[in-house]
Design an enzyme around this catalytic site. Structure first.
Site, PDB file in Angstrom:
ATOM      1  N   TYR A 147       0.821  -1.217   0.000  1.00 19.71           N
ATOM      2  CA  TYR A 147       0.000   0.000   0.000  1.00 19.71           C
ATOM      3  C   TYR A 147       0.854   1.266   0.000  1.00 19.71           C
ATOM      4  O   TYR A 147       0.745   2.089  -0.936  1.00 19.71           O
ATOM      5  CB  TYR A 147      -1.001  -0.024   1.170  1.00 19.71           C
ATOM      6  CG  TYR A 147      -1.724   1.292   1.354  1.00 19.71           C
ATOM      7  CD1 TYR A 147      -2.648   1.735   0.403  1.00 19.71           C
ATOM      8  CD2 TYR A 147      -1.472   2.108   2.452  1.00 19.71           C
ATOM      9  CE1 TYR A 147      -3.298   2.954   0.548  1.00 19.71           C
ATOM     10  CE2 TYR A 147      -2.122   3.318   2.612  1.00 19.71           C
ATOM     11  CZ  TYR A 147      -3.033   3.742   1.660  1.00 19.71           C
ATOM     12  OH  TYR A 147      -3.678   4.963   1.812  1.00 19.71           O
ATOM     13  N   LYS A 151       1.316   3.800  -3.226  1.00 22.31           N
ATOM     14  CA  LYS A 151       0.817   5.178  -3.083  1.00 22.31           C
ATOM     15  C   LYS A 151       1.959   6.167  -3.330  1.00 22.31           C
ATOM     16  O   LYS A 151       1.747   7.239  -3.891  1.00 22.31           O
ATOM     17  CB  LYS A 151       0.208   5.395  -1.691  1.00 22.31           C
ATOM     18  CG  LYS A 151      -1.115   4.695  -1.461  1.00 22.31           C
ATOM     19  CD  LYS A 151      -2.263   5.212  -2.319  1.00 22.31           C
ATOM     20  CE  LYS A 151      -2.797   6.533  -1.868  1.00 22.31           C
ATOM     21  NZ  LYS A 151      -4.082   6.877  -2.566  1.00 22.31           N
TER      22      LYS A 151
HETATM   23  N1  LIG Z   1      -8.739   6.065   5.444  1.00 25.78           N
HETATM   24  C1  LIG Z   1      -7.595   6.652   5.757  1.00 25.78           C
HETATM   25  O1  LIG Z   1      -7.189   6.711   6.925  1.00 25.78           O
HETATM   26  C2  LIG Z   1      -6.737   7.262   4.696  1.00 25.78           C
HETATM   27  C3  LIG Z   1      -5.626   7.992   5.089  1.00 25.78           C
HETATM   28  C4  LIG Z   1      -4.841   8.578   4.111  1.00 25.78           C
HETATM   29  C5  LIG Z   1      -5.182   8.452   2.789  1.00 25.78           C
HETATM   30  N2  LIG Z   1      -6.252   7.722   2.426  1.00 25.78           N
HETATM   31  C6  LIG Z   1      -6.565   7.630   1.001  1.00 25.78           C
HETATM   32  O2  LIG Z   1      -7.917   7.991   0.818  1.00 25.78           O
HETATM   33  C7  LIG Z   1      -8.429   7.329  -0.324  1.00 25.78           C
HETATM   34  C8  LIG Z   1      -9.724   6.653   0.008  1.00 25.78           C
HETATM   35  O3  LIG Z   1      -9.483   5.720   1.043  1.00 25.78           O
HETATM   36  P1  LIG Z   1     -10.657   5.192   1.942  1.00 25.78           P
HETATM   37  O4  LIG Z   1     -10.103   4.986   3.292  1.00 25.78           O
HETATM   38  O5  LIG Z   1     -11.845   6.066   1.759  1.00 25.78           O
HETATM   39  O6  LIG Z   1     -10.862   3.769   1.281  1.00 25.78           O
HETATM   40  P2  LIG Z   1     -12.192   3.032   0.820  1.00 25.78           P
HETATM   41  O7  LIG Z   1     -13.312   3.341   1.740  1.00 25.78           O
HETATM   42  O8  LIG Z   1     -11.786   1.632   0.586  1.00 25.78           O
HETATM   43  O9  LIG Z   1     -12.518   3.715  -0.566  1.00 25.78           O
HETATM   44  C9  LIG Z   1     -11.815   3.414  -1.719  1.00 25.78           C
HETATM   45  C10 LIG Z   1     -12.729   3.645  -2.901  1.00 25.78           C
HETATM   46  O10 LIG Z   1     -11.996   3.355  -4.097  1.00 25.78           O
HETATM   47  C11 LIG Z   1     -12.810   2.582  -4.955  1.00 25.78           C
HETATM   48  N3  LIG Z   1     -11.928   1.689  -5.687  1.00 25.78           N
HETATM   49  C12 LIG Z   1     -11.060   0.778  -5.186  1.00 25.78           C
HETATM   50  N4  LIG Z   1     -10.445   0.128  -6.172  1.00 25.78           N
HETATM   51  C13 LIG Z   1     -10.921   0.653  -7.327  1.00 25.78           C
HETATM   52  C14 LIG Z   1     -10.668   0.392  -8.691  1.00 25.78           C
HETATM   53  N5  LIG Z   1      -9.790  -0.545  -9.069  1.00 25.78           N
HETATM   54  N6  LIG Z   1     -11.336   1.109  -9.617  1.00 25.78           N
HETATM   55  C15 LIG Z   1     -12.247   2.040  -9.252  1.00 25.78           C
HETATM   56  N7  LIG Z   1     -12.527   2.328  -7.973  1.00 25.78           N
HETATM   57  C16 LIG Z   1     -11.867   1.638  -7.020  1.00 25.78           C
HETATM   58  C17 LIG Z   1     -13.766   1.799  -4.066  1.00 25.78           C
HETATM   59  O11 LIG Z   1     -15.032   1.617  -4.655  1.00 25.78           O
HETATM   60  P3  LIG Z   1     -15.443   0.238  -5.361  1.00 25.78           P
HETATM   61  O12 LIG Z   1     -15.071  -0.863  -4.417  1.00 25.78           O
HETATM   62  O13 LIG Z   1     -16.895   0.386  -5.587  1.00 25.78           O
HETATM   63  O14 LIG Z   1     -14.649   0.201  -6.628  1.00 25.78           O
HETATM   64  C18 LIG Z   1     -13.959   2.769  -2.890  1.00 25.78           C
HETATM   65  O15 LIG Z   1     -15.083   3.584  -3.134  1.00 25.78           O
HETATM   66  C19 LIG Z   1      -7.337   6.370  -0.792  1.00 25.78           C
HETATM   67  O16 LIG Z   1      -6.676   6.960  -1.870  1.00 25.78           O
HETATM   68  C20 LIG Z   1      -6.433   6.244   0.405  1.00 25.78           C
HETATM   69  O17 LIG Z   1      -5.119   5.976   0.005  1.00 25.78           O
HETATM   70  C21 LIG Z   1      -7.053   7.125   3.353  1.00 25.78           C
END
Ligand SMILES: NC(=O)c1ccc[n+]([C@@H]2O[C@H](COP(=O)([O-])OP(=O)(O)OC[C@H]3O[C@@H](n4cnc5c(N)ncnc54)[C@H](OP(=O)(O)O)[C@@H]3O)[C@@H](O)[C@H]2O)c1
Length: 342
Positions: A147, A151
């Site tokens: 991951y 990223k």
């Molecule tokens: N949560 C945290 O603490 C955190 C911290 C720092 C950064 N981030 C970043 O924030 C972003 C969102 O993370 P999150 O925590 O909200 O994760 P999440 O709830 O798993 O959301 C990820 C989204 O991406 C979509 N997705 C995944 N693979 C895909 C693909 N191959 N094609 C199209 N859509 C895809 C998923 O929808 P489907 O399954 O419907 O495709 C889901 O809606 C990420 O970029 C992550 O690196 C998160």
């Protein structure tokens, strides 16, 4: 870009991963500001349509699909990612690296002028403590999981793409939490309910987490910044740390979440070497048996729970006007209210 009378921009924005935790919060914040939002992801997220979002189903690994989703948009927020702790690196590369390259290519082919990338502070975390570092901290040179490695590669692609035609910026929200978040908040609550939650090294490590609304607000500020020449000069091609500005022991964060869920505070702790060894074993077992589920412990998770990591937010405050509005205690109250409502 549409402009309603000059006072306020109303844009058509593509949010990749709009059905996810962070993407969903960004979508809601964009709608609240009057923007037209299209979401792109693989699954069917009906609640988005109920909010008035145009939903397009597709995989970021499919360039034609991303390109068609980007058509007619003023800006893209690329929040879609594989963001879990499973051990097979291949899907991380496909979604996070190839997918991000596709989003950049789609922006260029469809004349989208702005791209905000949801990155993560994990790109600079090499396992050692980080206390108040700013964006001059270099990328980690080795990673213990796919991951952060993917990223980091994706972020580098986005920042290198910044030019006169496509303005780009990466935001690095740290440990996003709040209602609806299953990664951190939901996992803490679920493990506590199952009796499987433990602190590592008594939870003394200091972290600065980001309440979900502040993470979303930062993305809107980034979109606004990239819309002006001065903003592009300030943030274009750069990365910015985002958090609450309230570093606190990780035990306080975990127990605040448990309190919001009506659960008792966790005091049981394992030493870091034990947690790390469990991570090594779990990863080896999951790899050997090709399991696609998340192991209960990984080396990165053990380090994250045992190592201080918090960041200097000066650049985001100065260049975006970012003002985190939800301090941890406020967030615990909001989470409790949301959990009671549910
Ligand atoms: N949560 C945290 O603490 C955190 C911290 C720092 C950064 N981030 C970043 O924030 C972003 C969102 O993370 P999150 O925590 O909200 O994760 P999440 O709830 O798993 O959301 C990820 C989204 O991406 C979509 N997705 C995944 N693979 C895909 C693909 N191959 N094609 C199209 N859509 C895809 C998923 O929808 P489907 O399954 O419907 O495709 C889901 O809606 C990420 O970029 C992550 O690196 C998160």
């Amino acid at each position: 870009m549409a402009n309603d009378g000059g006072a306020r921009m109303r844009d058509r924005i593509l949010v990749t991963g709009g059905g996810g935790v962070v993407g969903g919060a960004i979508v809601r914040a964009l709608l609240a500001q009057g923007h037209t939002v299209r979401s792109f992801s693989r699954g069917d997220h009906r609640w988005l349509r109920e909010l008035g979002v145009e939903t397009v189903r597709g995989d970021v690994a499919d360039l034609a699909a991303v390109e068609s989703a980007a058509a007619g948009c003023d800006a893209v927020v690329h929040a879609a990612a594989k963001a879990d702790i499973t051990v097979d690196p291949a899907p991380f590369i496909t979604t996070n690296v190839v997918g991000t390259a596709n989003v950049i290519a789609a922006c260029r082919r469809r004349d989208v002028g702005r791209l905000v990338f949801t990155s993560t502070p994990s790109v600079v975390h090499d396992g050692r403590p980080i206390e108040g570092a700013d964006e001059s901290l270099p990328y980690a040179t080795r990673f213990e999981a796919a991951y952060p490695a993917t990223k980091a590669r994706a972020e580098q692609l986005v920042l290198a793409a910044n030019d006169d035609d496509l303005a780009t910026v990466a935001l690095r929200p740290h440990l996003v939490w709040g209602p609806g978040d299953e990664q951190l908040t939901g996992r803490i609550i679920a493990r506590a309910r199952a009796g499987r939650l433990r602190l590592v090294d008594h939870g003394h490590a200091v972290v600065d987490a980001t309440y979900i609304d502040d993470a979303a607000a930062a993305h809107l500020l980034a979109l606004t910044a990239l819309a002006s020449a001065a903003g592009r000069r300030a943030v274009g091609g750069g990365a910015l740390f985002i958090a609450s500005g309230h570093p606190l022991p990780i035990a306080t964060l975990i127990n605040g979440v448990l309190g919001a869920a009506g659960l008792p505070a966790e005091r049981r702790s394992v030493p870091f070497p034990v947690a790390h060894a469990a991570g090594v074993l779990c990863e080896a077992l999951w790899r050997a048996t090709r399991r696609r589920t998340e192991p209960p412990m990984t080396r990165v998770l053990a380090r994250q729970l045992a190592t201080s990591h918090w960041f200097d937010l000066t650049a985001a405050r100065r260049d975006l006007g970012y003002r985190p509005s939800v301090a941890p205690d406020d967030g615990f109250e909001r989470l409790a209210a949301a959990l009671r409502g549910r």
